[in-house]
Design an enzyme around this catalytic site. Structure first.
Site, PDB file in Angstrom:
ATOM      1  N   GLY A   1      -0.632   2.800   7.186  1.00 37.87           N
ATOM      2  CA  GLY A   1      -0.713   2.022   8.415  1.00 37.87           C
ATOM      3  C   GLY A   1      -0.180   0.608   8.306  1.00 37.87           C
ATOM      4  O   GLY A   1      -0.581  -0.258   9.076  1.00 37.87           O
TER       5      GLY A   1
ATOM      6  N   GLU B   1      -3.236  34.101  -9.878  1.00 34.86           N
ATOM      7  CA  GLU B   1      -4.117  33.173  -9.156  1.00 34.86           C
ATOM      8  C   GLU B   1      -5.566  33.357  -9.595  1.00 34.86           C
ATOM      9  O   GLU B   1      -6.315  32.382  -9.702  1.00 34.86           O
ATOM     10  CB  GLU B   1      -4.001  33.374  -7.637  1.00 34.86           C
ATOM     11  CG  GLU B   1      -2.622  33.067  -7.058  1.00 34.86           C
ATOM     12  CD  GLU B   1      -2.076  31.691  -7.415  1.00 34.86           C
ATOM     13  OE1 GLU B   1      -2.880  30.738  -7.547  1.00 34.86           O
ATOM     14  OE2 GLU B   1      -0.854  31.557  -7.580  1.00 34.86           O
TER      15      GLU B   1
ATOM     16  N   GLY C   1       0.821  -1.205   0.000  1.00 32.66           N
ATOM     17  CA  GLY C   1       0.000   0.000   0.000  1.00 32.66           C
ATOM     18  C   GLY C   1       0.850   1.248   0.000  1.00 32.66           C
ATOM     19  O   GLY C   1       2.046   1.192   0.290  1.00 32.66           O
TER      20      GLY C   1
ATOM     21  N   THR D   1       2.981  -0.476   8.863  1.00 36.88           N
ATOM     22  CA  THR D   1       3.802  -0.756  10.036  1.00 36.88           C
ATOM     23  C   THR D   1       2.907  -0.931  11.262  1.00 36.88           C
ATOM     24  O   THR D   1       3.090  -1.848  12.057  1.00 36.88           O
ATOM     25  CB  THR D   1       4.782   0.405  10.269  1.00 36.88           C
ATOM     26  OG1 THR D   1       5.485   0.650   9.047  1.00 36.88           O
ATOM     27  CG2 THR D   1       5.769   0.079  11.350  1.00 36.88           C
TER      28      THR D   1
ATOM     29  N   HIS E   1      -6.147  31.296 -12.668  1.00 38.89           N
ATOM     30  CA  HIS E   1      -6.409  29.892 -12.321  1.00 38.89           C
ATOM     31  C   HIS E   1      -7.844  29.730 -11.825  1.00 38.89           C
ATOM     32  O   HIS E   1      -8.581  28.844 -12.259  1.00 38.89           O
ATOM     33  CB  HIS E   1      -5.503  29.438 -11.167  1.00 38.89           C
ATOM     34  CG  HIS E   1      -4.067  29.211 -11.535  1.00 38.89           C
ATOM     35  ND1 HIS E   1      -3.695  28.466 -12.637  1.00 38.89           N
ATOM     36  CD2 HIS E   1      -2.921  29.587 -10.918  1.00 38.89           C
ATOM     37  CE1 HIS E   1      -2.363  28.421 -12.668  1.00 38.89           C
ATOM     38  NE2 HIS E   1      -1.871  29.095 -11.650  1.00 38.89           N
TER      39      HIS E   1
ATOM     40  N   PRO F   1       2.493   4.935   1.068  1.00 42.45           N
ATOM     41  CA  PRO F   1       3.091   5.320   2.344  1.00 42.45           C
ATOM     42  C   PRO F   1       2.046   5.898   3.296  1.00 42.45           C
ATOM     43  O   PRO F   1       1.109   6.567   2.852  1.00 42.45           O
ATOM     44  CB  PRO F   1       4.100   6.398   1.962  1.00 42.45           C
ATOM     45  CG  PRO F   1       4.263   6.331   0.498  1.00 42.45           C
ATOM     46  CD  PRO F   1       3.080   5.640  -0.065  1.00 42.45           C
ATOM     47  N   GLY F   2       2.213   5.629   4.563  1.00 45.03           N
ATOM     48  CA  GLY F   2       1.381   6.260   5.581  1.00 45.03           C
ATOM     49  C   GLY F   2      -0.002   5.673   5.747  1.00 45.03           C
ATOM     50  O   GLY F   2      -0.848   6.260   6.420  1.00 45.03           O
TER      51      GLY F   2
HETATM   52  P1  ADP Z   1       3.100   2.906   6.628  1.00 45.13           P
HETATM   53  O1  ADP Z   1       3.920   1.891   7.327  1.00 45.13           O
HETATM   54  O2  ADP Z   1       2.010   2.319   5.793  1.00 45.13           O
HETATM   55  O3  ADP Z   1       3.896   3.916   5.854  1.00 45.13           O
HETATM   56  P2  ADP Z   1       2.609   3.736   9.293  1.00 45.13           P
HETATM   57  O4  ADP Z   1       2.067   2.511   9.907  1.00 45.13           O
HETATM   58  O5  ADP Z   1       4.055   3.999   9.520  1.00 45.13           O
HETATM   59  O6  ADP Z   1       2.325   3.747   7.733  1.00 45.13           O
HETATM   60  O7  ADP Z   1       1.744   4.978   9.750  1.00 45.13           O
HETATM   61  C1  ADP Z   1       2.301   6.088  10.388  1.00 45.13           C
HETATM   62  C2  ADP Z   1       1.372   6.634  11.443  1.00 45.13           C
HETATM   63  O8  ADP Z   1       0.169   7.116  10.853  1.00 45.13           O
HETATM   64  C3  ADP Z   1       0.922   5.588  12.418  1.00 45.13           C
HETATM   65  O9  ADP Z   1       1.825   5.482  13.468  1.00 45.13           O
HETATM   66  C4  ADP Z   1      -0.425   6.097  12.868  1.00 45.13           C
HETATM   67  O10 ADP Z   1      -0.286   7.070  13.868  1.00 45.13           O
HETATM   68  C5  ADP Z   1      -0.956   6.765  11.633  1.00 45.13           C
HETATM   69  N1  ADP Z   1      -1.798   5.856  10.855  1.00 45.13           N
HETATM   70  C6  ADP Z   1      -1.549   5.419   9.609  1.00 45.13           C
HETATM   71  N2  ADP Z   1      -2.506   4.603   9.172  1.00 45.13           N
HETATM   72  C7  ADP Z   1      -3.396   4.491  10.168  1.00 45.13           C
HETATM   73  C8  ADP Z   1      -4.618   3.774  10.316  1.00 45.13           C
HETATM   74  N3  ADP Z   1      -5.097   3.005   9.336  1.00 45.13           N
HETATM   75  N4  ADP Z   1      -5.289   3.895  11.482  1.00 45.13           N
HETATM   76  C9  ADP Z   1      -4.798   4.676  12.464  1.00 45.13           C
HETATM   77  N5  ADP Z   1      -3.665   5.380  12.391  1.00 45.13           N
HETATM   78  C10 ADP Z   1      -2.955   5.310  11.252  1.00 45.13           C
HETATM   79 ZN    ZN Z   2       0.141  29.150 -11.061  1.00 41.80          ZN
HETATM   80 MG    MG Z   3       5.937   2.158   7.495  1.00 42.58          MG
END
Ligand code: ADP
Ligand code: ZN
Ligand code: MG
Length: 596
Positions: A203, A420, A198, A205, A423, A200-201
């Protein structure tokens, strides 16, 4: 939360002895060079002797160092065996009352011996360190995996929201880790490896940690980039160590973040390629090495599953893929709830409304949004977080922080206001464009002004009309400058770049060009690393270029017509912006309606 392993002592000792050796070497060499005397011809010594000016002579083999009355010292080399062959030389000198000192000619060689010993020592230490690193004898270098105490793994499924399907899929693994015997009794096969895929960010990890937390098993964390080192063999030895640690537990989770760092498909000829291949092979060997029901589950995360080596995805390895996607509106609301629990919320804050206004946000971005809102509240001296703080936070996350301190000249402000407005008016009047959210000439991030649209709902695909509208909107800034101020500025550079990129993708990837048809064209600008798409001949490349240009120019023409027809609206908006600096959706609508 993670207990760090023993310190990097061995490494330090090695490094320290190297430094000491170097310092000794430098000191020795300098002290030798410190005997800083001028080298003169032998005849000079004879002349000084004749004049009776010499006070002291040091004989070192055929080298003679001598001092004259003024205190100056010189060095000269005598003809071979001059001193020994010339029986009268030394007695003559003593007769003249010159101090004679004889040193062993072997003495300078002592320095060379010293250098030799130092050199050997240096190489030995270096070699030993390398040897121990590559064979994994130095725990300091390979213990990049951190082990969480199972009792401390407090993350549970309740902390992860908006990824229900993924959670459902990994529940089975939790059950297995809790009672491995029950599974083996039935003869069920549990996947050895699970790949979380998935953006980045989202969840990944967090989800992996929550599996460990739910199952109450140790969580061994490693990042793919930890395994990519300069020295061949280091990565592989770290993998070995990781699995060795894992086997010490009755059951546990090994988590490898950013698997793509090691798992890129083999082949290619990058510098670290050899090392990565060794590491990857070691990972495959280890994964094949344990029995399916041994109690070890390897979880890996990546945002590029497409570039992974196919060998990783074979049965018995990462044969289960779980997609962790960006959350939909309901998921965003749940995620906001989780993170909003940590701050004091004003009663009127409606998280559902905020979720609606943040399409495309990942879990991490939502967590960041809540945090930024809390920071805004603190900065304005409030005890609770209000809707206003969330608005501010969202604008900051979307458009970058305001830079009120940046001083613009009046002419720059005017330019920016017209740019702007160009746009914004095009965006407001094109039917297939996303609604406007805000126009501002307060510098934000790296931009001097921002025109911001916000989709009404979640968007997963874009229509051709939408993309064409996007190009036209991007062109609107430059056109307004041309029509109203008769100028072109570099400020439109980024707009032009983005418009060109959209056009290129429409032609080369989305098959939206009538002339070139629905084919994927491989062009140098294409981000694909694989060999998807057709390679193109020079003639086709020419047509691709022409078509991309054509698409951009169509957008330019659309925008030019809209602005030419609505000059009053653009001017009114620019003038309004110069006074109030920012207009929201309603303000924009009002200005355009009044000007019509
Ligand atoms: P990834 O590993 O997919 O890049 P992470 O697990 O590192 O994302 O997410 C970073 C932080 O963002 C987490 O520690 C959490 O605080 C928040 N976060 C991300 N996804 C979720 C989710 N599905 N539910 C709750 N918090 C989330
Ligand atoms: Zn512009
Ligand atoms: Mg991660």
């Amino acid at each position: 939360m993670f207990a760090r392993k023993w310190s990097r002592r061995t490494l330090w000792i090695g490094a320290a002895s190297l430094v000491v050796l170097l310092i000794v070497a430098v000191v020795l060499l300098r002290s030798r060079a410190g005997v800083d005397v001028a080298q003169v011809p032998f005849s000079d010594l004879l002349r000084h002797l004749d004049r009776g000016a010499v006070t002291e002579i040091v004989v070192i083999g055929d080298t003679l160092e001598f001092k004259v009355m003024s205190g100056q010292a010189f060095r000269t080399v005598a003809p071979a065996n001059y001193v020994t062959a010339n029986a009268a030389f030394v007695p003559d000198l003593s007769k003249k009352n010159i101090r004679i000192d004889v040193r062993s000619a072997a003495e300078p060689a002592a320095y060379s011996y010293g250098a030799l010993v130092l050199g050997v020592g240096f190489i030995a230490v270096l070699g030993l360190t390398l040897y121990r690193v590559t064979t994994g004898r130095i725990p300091a270098l390979e213990s990049k995996t951190r082990e969480a105490d199972p009792s401390e793994s407090t993350v549970t499924f309740a902390d992860v929201a908006g990824v229900d399907e993924a959670k459902e899929e990994v529940k089975e693994i939790v059950d297995f880790l809790r009672e491995p015997e029950r599974f083996s009794a039935i003869g069920g096969r549990i996947p050895k490896g699970v790949l979380l895929v998935g953006p980045p960010g989202t969840g990944k990890t967090l989800l992996a940690k929550s599996i460990a937390g739910e199952a109450k098993v140790p969580f061994l964390f490693a990042s793919g980039s930890d395994f990519v080192e300069m020295y061949a063999g280091v990565g592989a030895s770290r993998i070995r160590k990781l699995f060795r640690d894992a086997r010490r537990h009755p059951s546990c989770i090994i988590f490898i973040d950013e698997l793509d760092a090691v798992g890129r498909s083999r082949g290619g000829n990058s510098l670290s390629h050899e090392e990565r291949e060794q590491t990857l092979n070691q990972l495959l060997v280890e994964m094949d090495g344990f029995a399916p029901n041994q109690g070890i589950v390897v979880i890996a995360a990546t945002n590029r599953a497409d570039i992974l080596d196919p060998a990783l995805l074979r049965p018995g390895r990462f044969d289960r893929q779980v997609t962790v996607g960006t959350p939909d509106v309901k998921g965003r609301e749940q995620i906001l709830h989780i993170h909003a629990k940590k701050v004091a919320l004003d009663a009127e804050v409606d998280l559902r409304q905020i979720a609606r206004g943040t399409p495309g946000f990942s879990g991490a971005e939502l967590a960041n949004l809540v945090n930024e809102a809390a920071l805004f509240a603190v900065r304005s001296g409030r005890q609770i977080v209000t809707d206003y703080d969330f608005d501010q936070a969202r604008d900051k996350v979307l458009m970058g922080a305001e830079r009120k301190s940046l001083t613009m000249s009046e002419h720059e402000r005017v330019t920016c206001a017209y740019h702007e407005s160009g746009h914004a008016v095009v965006a407001a009047l094109l039917p297939h464009a996303d609604p406007l959210h805000k126009v501002t000439i307060i510098p934000r991030g790296r931009a001097l002004g921002v025109t911001m649209q916000l989709p009404e709902g979640d968007r997963h695909t874009h229509t051709r009309e939408f993309l064409e509208a996007q190009i036209a909107i991007l062109m609107g800034g430059r056109i307004a400058e041309e029509l109203f101020l008769r100028q072109m500025t570099s400020g439109a550079g980024n707009d032009i770049e983005r418009a060109t990129e959209i056009a290129r993708r429409m032609v080369c990837e989305f098959g939206m060009s009538a002339a070139l048809g629905p084919l994927a064209y491989r062009t140098p600008g294409n981000p694909w690393e694989t060999d998807k798409g057709v390679g193109i001949s020079e003639a086709t490349a020419q047509r691709v270029d022409d078509e991309v240009r054509e698409v951009v120019m169509r957008g330019y023409e659309t925008a030019r017509q809209i602005i030419a027809k609505n000059r009053a609206a653009v001017r009114a908006m620019a003038e309004e912006l110069l006074v109030v600096e920012s207009l929201d959706a309603e303000g924009i609508r009002a200005v355009i309606a009044n000007a019509a």
